[in-house]
Design a protein around this motif. Structure first.
Motif, mmCIF file in Angstrom:
data_model
loop_
_atom_site.group_PDB
_atom_site.id
_atom_site.type_symbol
_atom_site.label_atom_id
_atom_site.label_comp_id
_atom_site.label_asym_id
_atom_site.label_seq_id
_atom_site.Cartn_x
_atom_site.Cartn_y
_atom_site.Cartn_z
ATOM 1 N N VAL A 181 0.846 -1.195 0.000
ATOM 2 C CA VAL A 181 0.000 0.000 0.000
ATOM 3 C C VAL A 181 0.880 1.244 0.000
ATOM 4 N N ALA A 182 0.567 2.185 -0.897
ATOM 5 C CA ALA A 182 1.242 3.488 -0.928
ATOM 6 C C ALA A 182 0.321 4.519 -0.296
ATOM 7 N N ILE A 183 0.857 5.299 0.675
ATOM 8 C CA ILE A 183 0.046 6.269 1.388
ATOM 9 C C ILE A 183 0.909 7.482 1.724
ATOM 10 N N THR A 184 0.316 8.660 1.697
ATOM 11 C CA THR A 184 1.061 9.873 2.053
ATOM 12 C C THR A 184 1.120 10.019 3.572
ATOM 13 N N THR A 185 1.999 10.875 4.049
ATOM 14 C CA THR A 185 2.093 11.111 5.491
ATOM 15 C C THR A 185 0.872 11.861 6.022
#
Length: 635
Positions: free
Chosen positions: A312-316
């Motif tokens: 999973v790619a997620i922003t801060t």
């Protein structure tokens, strides 16, 4: 007076024999006497079976008083310099754990003065207390030795050697410390964090507490050291003292330190927790499923987490960008290539390449499980180790370039330096070094499994955690460092654009994926970073120049960027390779935080630069290695 105190069983008794062999008295006991101590006034302290202990009069052996700790085993006694009575008892909880009590009693009447309860493990029944001339009480505990002050305060708890090390060590910017966090027993741990100087001498040893597992690898930031535990994040000072703890249900022992220095700790409750280096929570990111593995961070700040079988790619800020299903168990955090491609290993024995947009690019079968994060080397080569004992080196397109079969499981993965040399350890205790073409350079036999990830210091020393409880420091004889060589930042007049940063190293060393990071030396705060591309030139130099510098200086540049105009000191500059290894740390200017190598280099006078000696020496002390001189780019 030279008299002898002795004890016996069946029947139970204690007796006093004069120096001439005459029995002075014999006292029947209601306990099985096993431990004796004599006070300065001649009083006899007796410890016995089933938690009994008593004090006998010197003159006739009469029982002054006696008592018992119910359900406890043998009472151990010791006497202090002024006649203090210390007693310790141990209770078998019959579940693999023990509970021990150590305390001081008033020898006149048996009243409790202080008492400590010490949980522990191991098949043992005695504390064996002894007292030094300074009144410090020493007891045996499972896993080592504990020192207790006369007032009952624990001074230290030193582990005995031999406890397995299952995770990597961390190395600070000066190579003076190897910081290791250890948990002795998964069910009943005692946590320690320790540091060693580069020569192997002890820098500090901190007992973090009972029920403190410290099962993860430590991380080091500008302001401290951080270690994960189940449900807890621990912060320690760089000197090795407890600073703070942050508790939250579900937290795992895996932590990641971001380039912006927030700490990311996964949670089995489906979240990523962002915490500042002061121990204050910043925010929680919801991922909708348990996260147990460490998180990887891209240069743009994107976080990559493993949730069940998904990457999973997620922003801060908590915005999910995409989710890629591997359809099988993923065993470790992903590695990130220079172009943003992600590489993951699986339990079924595959390496998967995923694009920065979340699309599958290719899959490579290794033959057995890949249990560690694949490493990225020069030319974007991927190094993936499997539990069948084979190191596979792949091209960015997924083609096999070479492999090394050593026949024993490789569980900690491979460590790759900036020039393509690979290092790994095996379950049979051997540690290997290979060059970039797949030729074996050397091998080393340790005394137990070398299954933990390895670490590399900027001085070339390789650190090998072993299941025998030791960390081996291995000299890398073929090592050639890449170093920050010269800084010109203080131009004549007001600060202007005529500025450069110079790097020196082996000719042709690829710097793709490397970066420079700059910190304010007064506060330790991060203020700029520069990703590097290209390779070290035929003259052994790599030059970063400000875009408004003179044409002559720009003509010598490998990179033109405003990063070159660093702040005046005190300041700090780090050189970090694609694998996150800090190769060099240069602090310059006095009065700042102590985070460089040794003492800081002098601050450059106006129109001057700071430069290494002509032999490009790195002694581990900035003040020794650097001097102020006229700017000499690429010389």
């Amino acid at each position: 007076d030279g008299a002898i105190i002795s004890a016996g069983r069946d029947p139970d008794w204690v007796e006093k024999i004069s120096a001439a062999g005459e029995r002075l008295w014999s006292q029947p006991m209601d306990l099985e006497p096993e431990h004796l101590a004599v006070a300065p006034d001649g009083s006899v302290y007796v410890g016995g079976d089933n938690g009994y202990f008593a004090v006998l009069e010197s003159a006739d052996g009469a029982v002054r008083w006696s008592t018992r700790y119910p359900v406890y085993d043998e009472a151990n006694v010791a006497v202090g310099p002024a006649g203090e009575l210390y007693v310790g008892v141990v209770h078998d909880d019959w579940n693999g754990t023990y509970t021990a009590i150590i305390g001081e009693r008033d020898p006149r009447n048996g009243e409790e003065i202080w008492e400590l309860e010490i949980p522990t493990t191991g098949s043992w029944r005695y504390l064996h207390p002894v007292v030094g001339n300074d009144g410090v009480l020493y007891i045996r505990v499972a896993g080592g030795l504990m020192a207790i002050a006369p007032d009952g305060t624990i001074l230290w708890n030193r582990p005995a050697p031999g406890f397995p090390l299952r995770h990597s060590v961390a190395i600070d910017s000066s190579n003076r410390l190897i910081v290791a966090a250890s948990a002795f027993d998964p069910d009943f741990p005692m946590g320690h964090i320790s540091g060693a100087n580069a020569d192997g001498t002890e820098a500090f040893l901190l007992f973090a507490g009972y029920d403190v597992a410290l099962r993860g690898s430590p991380a080091i930031g500008p302001s401290g050291m951080f270690v994960g535990d189940a449900g807890i994040l621990h912060g320690f000072t760089l000197a090795g003292a407890t600073d703070w703890t942050y508790e939250s249900p579900g937290l795992t022992s895996s932590i990641t330190l971001l380039p912006t220095h927030e700490i990311v700790q996964p949670s089995t409750e489906g979240k990523l927790l962002l915490v500042g280096q002061n121990g204050v929570a910043i925010r929680a990111l919801d991922l909708g499923g348990p996260v147990t593995l460490p998180v990887s961070a891209g240069v743009d700040g994107t976080l990559y987490a493993i949730v069940n079988h998904d990457l999973v790619a997620i922003t801060t800020q908590g915005v999910e960008l995409w989710r890629h299903s591997a359809a099988e168990e993923i065993t470790a955090a992903p590695s990130i290539g220079v172009d943003g491609t992600l590489y993951i290993g699986t339990a079924s024995g595959r390496v998967l390449a995923v694009s920065p947009d979340g699309d599958r690019l290719w899959s490579f079968g290794t033959g057995d499980a890949v249990t560690a994060t694949p490493a990225i080397g020069p030319q974007a080569h991927i190094y993936a180790a499997s539990t069948d004992g084979v190191l596979h080196v792949l091209s960015p397109e997924g083609e096999l370039l070479w492999q090394a079969d050593r026949g024993s499981p490789i569980r900690g993965g491979a460590l790759v330096d900036g020039v393509g040399k690979a290092f790994f350890g095996c379950d049979d205790g051997f540690v290997y070094g290979f060059d970039a073409e797949g030729n074996e350079l050397w091998r080393l036999k340790t005394l137990a499994e070398a299954s933990a990830p390895l670490s590399l210091g900027s001085n070339g020393t390789l650190y090998v955690p072993s299941q025998d409880g030791s960390v081996y420091a291995v000299e890398n004889r073929t090592f050639q460092p890449v170093l920050i060589n010269e800084l010109f930042y203080n131009q004549s007049g007001e600060d202007g654009p005529e500025a450069f940063v110079e790097i020196h190293g082996p000719v042709g060393t690829p710097l793709d994926g490397w970066r420079l990071e700059a910190y304010d030396g007064t506060t330790g705060g991060f203020y700029d970073a520069l990703p590097l591309t290209g390779a070290i030139g035929a003259d052994g130099f790599f030059l970063i120049v400000h875009p408004l510098s003179s044409p002559g200086l720009q003509g010598q540049a490998d990179i033109v960027d405003t990063f070159a105009n660093l702040q005046n000191g005190p300041d700090l500059l780090l050189l970090i390779d694609a694998g996150g290894i800090v190769w060099d740390t240069v602090a310059y200017g006095t009065g700042g935080v102590d985070v460089g190598e040794g003492s800081p280099a002098p601050d450059a006078a106006e129109g001057q630069a700071i430069s290494r000696s002509l032999d490009h020496r790195d002694s581990g002390d900035n003040a020794t290695d650097f001097s102020v001189q006229s700017p000499t780019p690429r010389q």
